[in-house]
Design a protein around this motif. Structure first.
Motif, mmCIF file in Angstrom:
data_model
loop_
_atom_site.group_PDB
_atom_site.id
_atom_site.type_symbol
_atom_site.label_atom_id
_atom_site.label_comp_id
_atom_site.label_asym_id
_atom_site.label_seq_id
_atom_site.Cartn_x
_atom_site.Cartn_y
_atom_site.Cartn_z
ATOM 1 N N ASN A 145 0.818 -1.214 0.000
ATOM 2 C CA ASN A 145 0.000 0.000 0.000
ATOM 3 C C ASN A 145 0.852 1.264 0.000
ATOM 4 O O ASN A 145 0.370 2.336 0.362
ATOM 5 N N CYS A 146 2.106 1.131 -0.401
ATOM 6 C CA CYS A 146 3.046 2.252 -0.369
ATOM 7 C C CYS A 146 3.402 2.649 -1.792
ATOM 8 O O CYS A 146 4.229 2.008 -2.436
ATOM 9 N N CYS A 147 2.779 3.721 -2.299
ATOM 10 C CA CYS A 147 3.114 4.157 -3.654
ATOM 11 C C CYS A 147 2.585 5.563 -3.936
ATOM 12 O O CYS A 147 1.477 5.710 -4.470
ATOM 13 N N PRO A 148 3.384 6.595 -3.612
ATOM 14 C CA PRO A 148 4.623 6.489 -2.842
ATOM 15 C C PRO A 148 4.356 6.701 -1.351
ATOM 16 O O PRO A 148 3.304 7.199 -0.966
ATOM 17 N N CYS A 149 5.321 6.338 -0.545
ATOM 18 C CA CYS A 149 5.306 6.628 0.881
ATOM 19 C C CYS A 149 6.747 6.606 1.373
ATOM 20 O O CYS A 149 7.653 6.219 0.636
ATOM 21 N N ILE A 150 6.943 7.036 2.607
ATOM 22 C CA ILE A 150 8.241 6.858 3.261
ATOM 23 C C ILE A 150 8.174 5.529 3.997
ATOM 24 O O ILE A 150 7.406 5.373 4.943
ATOM 25 N N LEU A 151 8.940 4.551 3.522
ATOM 26 C CA LEU A 151 8.900 3.222 4.105
ATOM 27 C C LEU A 151 10.120 3.007 4.983
ATOM 28 O O LEU A 151 11.255 3.173 4.535
ATOM 29 N N GLN A 152 9.883 2.649 6.235
ATOM 30 C CA GLN A 152 10.952 2.338 7.182
ATOM 31 C C GLN A 152 11.048 0.823 7.326
ATOM 32 O O GLN A 152 10.080 0.178 7.698
ATOM 33 N N MET A 153 12.211 0.273 6.993
ATOM 34 C CA MET A 153 12.428 -1.167 7.039
ATOM 35 C C MET A 153 13.132 -1.540 8.343
ATOM 36 O O MET A 153 14.218 -1.037 8.635
ATOM 37 N N TYR A 154 12.513 -2.433 9.132
ATOM 38 C CA TYR A 154 13.075 -2.897 10.390
ATOM 39 C C TYR A 154 13.381 -4.386 10.294
ATOM 40 O O TYR A 154 12.713 -5.124 9.559
ATOM 41 N N ASN A 155 14.406 -4.834 11.035
ATOM 42 C CA ASN A 155 14.635 -6.275 11.113
ATOM 43 C C ASN A 155 13.766 -6.863 12.215
ATOM 44 O O ASN A 155 13.018 -6.144 12.896
ATOM 45 N N SER A 156 13.843 -8.171 12.409
ATOM 46 C CA SER A 156 12.959 -8.830 13.367
ATOM 47 C C SER A 156 13.268 -8.461 14.807
ATOM 48 O O SER A 156 12.459 -8.713 15.702
ATOM 49 N N ASP A 157 14.435 -7.836 15.065
ATOM 50 C CA ASP A 157 14.768 -7.364 16.412
ATOM 51 C C ASP A 157 14.292 -5.929 16.657
ATOM 52 O O ASP A 157 14.547 -5.366 17.724
ATOM 53 N N GLY A 158 13.627 -5.348 15.659
ATOM 54 C CA GLY A 158 13.115 -3.999 15.816
ATOM 55 C C GLY A 158 14.118 -2.911 15.499
ATOM 56 O O GLY A 158 13.889 -1.744 15.823
ATOM 57 N N ARG A 159 15.224 -3.261 14.849
ATOM 58 C CA ARG A 159 16.237 -2.262 14.504
ATOM 59 C C ARG A 159 15.946 -1.690 13.123
ATOM 60 O O ARG A 159 15.686 -2.432 12.176
ATOM 61 N N LEU A 160 16.005 -0.359 13.014
ATOM 62 C CA LEU A 160 15.806 0.309 11.725
ATOM 63 C C LEU A 160 16.998 0.018 10.816
ATOM 64 O O LEU A 160 18.133 0.345 11.140
#
Length: 281
Positions: free
Chosen positions: A76-91
């Protein structure tokens, strides 16, 4: 003292002007920020309900549900600012995207949270979000990219123009390749039918960022539905001596099974690029 106050004020205004100019020249306004958690998730029956896992680690249902709901954000991101985190919650990274395609400013981060990389991808100023890659708006680097160490110190910069590498300052001691051309008779080999006899005539041309060099390996994969994958490899300077017909016979795949012939370029264990060839019958 007055002199330094004036200098500082002037510098501050310059920085503010630069920030305002950057914001004003962007094609995008008021973008929503969404989060996406990378990794794999699963749930397993445990007798009285389910146990929930993310990247093999057991989590509670609330964490699992949050993880699952975030997966829909990228669609649902087009466009958006997407923040990608790993499974430990780190950006891990953030930037302007249309689904999985970067189309604006971009930042990645070290595990300690310090900025690792900062740059800009080509913006889509057309207002049309269909077929971005075919129209040249998919992950196209532009302008200056800056790289930092884990202490926040600048390491080097790179300049890009419309997705093409221009220069690296200072040049790095390790080999870096920003692209590979696969050319047959001067044209992109992926965009034309290729006979088995043509394959050894393909020119594989790495595009280097600096003067550093390392040995490259070409892995040749032959695949078709219902057949085991066939793999062979050679060094880059040996590629023109391969016998593609002999390799194809060794794969045991019939030519009428629509086999896929894939060339992959490796530096050590790093997969640099690949080409998917259409084999002419």
């Amino acid at each position: 003292m007055k002199y330094w106050i004036i200098v500082f004020a002037s510098l501050l205004l310059t920085i503010q002007d630069a920030v305002s100019q950057s914001a004003s020249t962007s094609s995008y306004k008021n973008l929503a920020t969404k989060k996406f958690f990378s990794g794999s998730s699963s749930k397993k029956p445990d007798g009285i309900g389910f146990s929930y896992f993310i990247d093999g680690k057991r989590v509670d249902k609330i964490t699992y549900d949050s993880f699952q709901s975030s997966r829909r954000n990228i669609d649902n991101c087009c466009p958006c600012i997407l923040q990608m985190y790993n499974s430990d919650g780190r950006l891990v990274n953030e930037g302007v995207r249309c689904t999985d395609a970067p189309v604006g400013w971009w930042k990645t981060y070290h595990p300690n949270g310090k900025l690792k990389e900062s740059g800009q991808y080509k913006e889509n100023d057309s207002g049309n979000w269909d077929n971005l890659c075919e129209r040249g708006y998919c992950s196209v680097k532009v302008g200056r990219w800056t790289y930092f160490d884990e202490q926040g110190n600048q390491l080097y910069v790179e300049d890009w123009k419309d997705g093409a590498f221009v220069k690296q300052l200072p040049e790095q001691p390790r080999m870096e390749i920003w692209g590979v051309d696969f050319l047959l008779r001067g044209q992109n080999a992926e965009k034309q039918p290729v006979t088995l006899g043509d394959i050894s005539q393909i020119n594989i041309l790495p595009k280097y960022k600096n003067k550093a060099r390392a040995e490259l390996t070409i892995k040749i994969r032959i695949e078709a539905i219902g057949y085991p994958k066939f793999l062979a490899e050679c060094k880059l300077d040996e590629f023109k001596n391969i016998d593609a017909q002999k390799l194809f016979l060794a794969s045991g795949i019939a030519i009428d099974k629509n086999p896929q012939f894939i060339l992959e370029v490796f530096s050590g264990k790093q997969n640099i690029n690949r080409a998917y060839l259409r084999i002419a019958k």
